[in-house]
Design an enzyme around this catalytic site. Sequence first.
Site, PDB file in Angstrom:
ATOM      1  N   HIS A 257       0.834  -1.204   0.000  1.00  0.00           N
ATOM      2  CA  HIS A 257       0.000   0.000   0.000  1.00  0.00           C
ATOM      3  C   HIS A 257       0.862   1.244   0.000  1.00  0.00           C
ATOM      4  CE1 HIS A 257       0.747  -2.207   3.615  1.00  0.00           C
ATOM      5  NE2 HIS A 257       1.170  -1.062   4.070  1.00  0.00           N
ATOM      6  N   CYS A 258       2.165   1.065  -0.194  1.00  0.00           N
ATOM      7  CA  CYS A 258       3.031   2.255  -0.217  1.00  0.00           C
ATOM      8  C   CYS A 258       3.639   2.413  -1.597  1.00  0.00           C
ATOM      9  CB  CYS A 258       4.186   2.098   0.786  1.00  0.00           C
ATOM     10  SG  CYS A 258       3.652   1.731   2.416  1.00  0.00           S
ATOM     11  N   ILE A 259       4.429   1.428  -1.987  1.00  0.00           N
ATOM     12  CA  ILE A 259       5.269   1.589  -3.176  1.00  0.00           C
ATOM     13  C   ILE A 259       4.446   1.760  -4.458  1.00  0.00           C
ATOM     14  CG2 ILE A 259       7.214   0.634  -4.461  1.00  0.00           C
ATOM     15  CD1 ILE A 259       7.757   1.639  -1.526  1.00  0.00           C
ATOM     16  N   ASP A 262       2.268   5.588  -3.524  1.00  0.00           N
ATOM     17  CA  ASP A 262       2.833   6.915  -3.235  1.00  0.00           C
ATOM     18  C   ASP A 262       3.308   7.664  -4.482  1.00  0.00           C
ATOM     19  OD1 ASP A 262       2.270   5.999  -0.764  1.00  0.00           O
ATOM     20  OD2 ASP A 262       4.337   5.873  -0.045  1.00  0.00           O
TER      21      ASP A 262
END
Length: 417
Positions: A257-259, A262
């Site tokens: 859920h980040c890479i 973002d």
Amino acid sequence: YDLAVIGLGYVGMPLAKEATAAGLRVVGYEVDPRKVDALNGGRSYIDDLTDADLEHMLAGGFRATLDESVLAQSRTIVICVPTPLDDDHRPDLSAVEGATATVAKNLTAGSLVVLESTTWPGTTDEVARPLLESSGLVAGRDFHLAFSPERIDPGNPKFGLRNTPKVVGGYTDACRDVAAAFYAQFIEQVVPVSGTREAEMAKLLENTYRHVNIALVNEMAIFCDELGINLWESIEAAATKPFGFQKFLPGPGVGGHCIPVDPSYLSYTVRKLGYPFRFVELAQEINERMPSYVVTRVQRLLNRHKKAVNGSRVALLGVTYKPDIADERETPALPVARGLLELGAELVFVDPHVKQWQVDGTAVPREENLAKAVAEADVTLLLQQHGAFDLAIVEDHGKLVLDTRGVLAEGERVERL
Ligand code: SAJ
């Protein structure tokens, strides 16, 4: 209260834990009653927070609540809610706006409000501040406002909230200093920057850097295969350089859920200037293409052994997005499975962290026994290297194996991406 944490997930709970351990009076505000009940009942749903940690927090006075009025009794309020993408791949700030509006209804003079959710540069100033000032209080004068990116890495055994430097940017210098002093109570190193945008951008840079470097090695994996060059060896060799090189590895795609998320917040901001952030858009295209490349490699491997994907049994080893945690968000295993099903493959999956798994509503049979799954499959596809997997079994019993993580010894039956 000294601290109210809004959003009791994998970011909010470590913050509540460390602040409680430092002796602060902490309350957690949540909109999900099940989370509130679980936490107050001592049942943790956070990978890195044990029930014992939670018991300790409860004994230290921590409570979760649905009652927003606690925000009016808190000197510091930290917002730790998700910032996903919507269906059109655009930033979705609805959780941040909702939480901030709730804070505004309960804002008191002299308090500090900090946003930790990863978001585009300018959000704190242009979205959060107006919402908060609808209370009639003025940021920088009546209350302090700051941004401080979260750097929680679920499952990381070495780095946690206390020993990961904390970047802090304020709406004013006074806001920054108040926020820095708040975090300094339980975090070893605080890194002040000149404004909220610099802090917002630091976080996006960190994860975009990771995203584009993964795309670089993914694209190299594709042409190195055609060149007959063992990129995995070249990466290990390059990694012997003691300075100026950080190792990234090819894979079946980029999950979490980040890479994958973002960089889209960054390219969204750049597009507002009227032109694309080409690096990110290219990296996204490459990373998003990896699952279908993996399907193509499975097809070639089977074809070389006079088999078709259609009717072949494929054992998928590891369907989470990261090793050794049960998180499936954005897992590349899903598009890989979808592509194989479209070609008529018969799938089973092996994953100690996942009890049941579906692809577009169709349940994929789960095989508990790794050796059995590998022996009965026409091809085994290693997607995630869970520590629980005995890789020797895969090497010894796999009829055909495609290793997308470069962890198996290559041979005439075992191929790497
Ligand atoms: N991946 C690769 N090749 C690599 C590294 C990762 O294909 O060389 C893939 C992984 O398989 C995974 C995805 O990318 O599907 C993301 O992996 P990740 O290791 O970046 O894991 P995340 O998503 O948990 O990223 C978090 C981030 N932490 C925060 O945002 C606070 C990231 O900034 C950290 O660098 C990362 O953990 C970490 O280092 O573990």
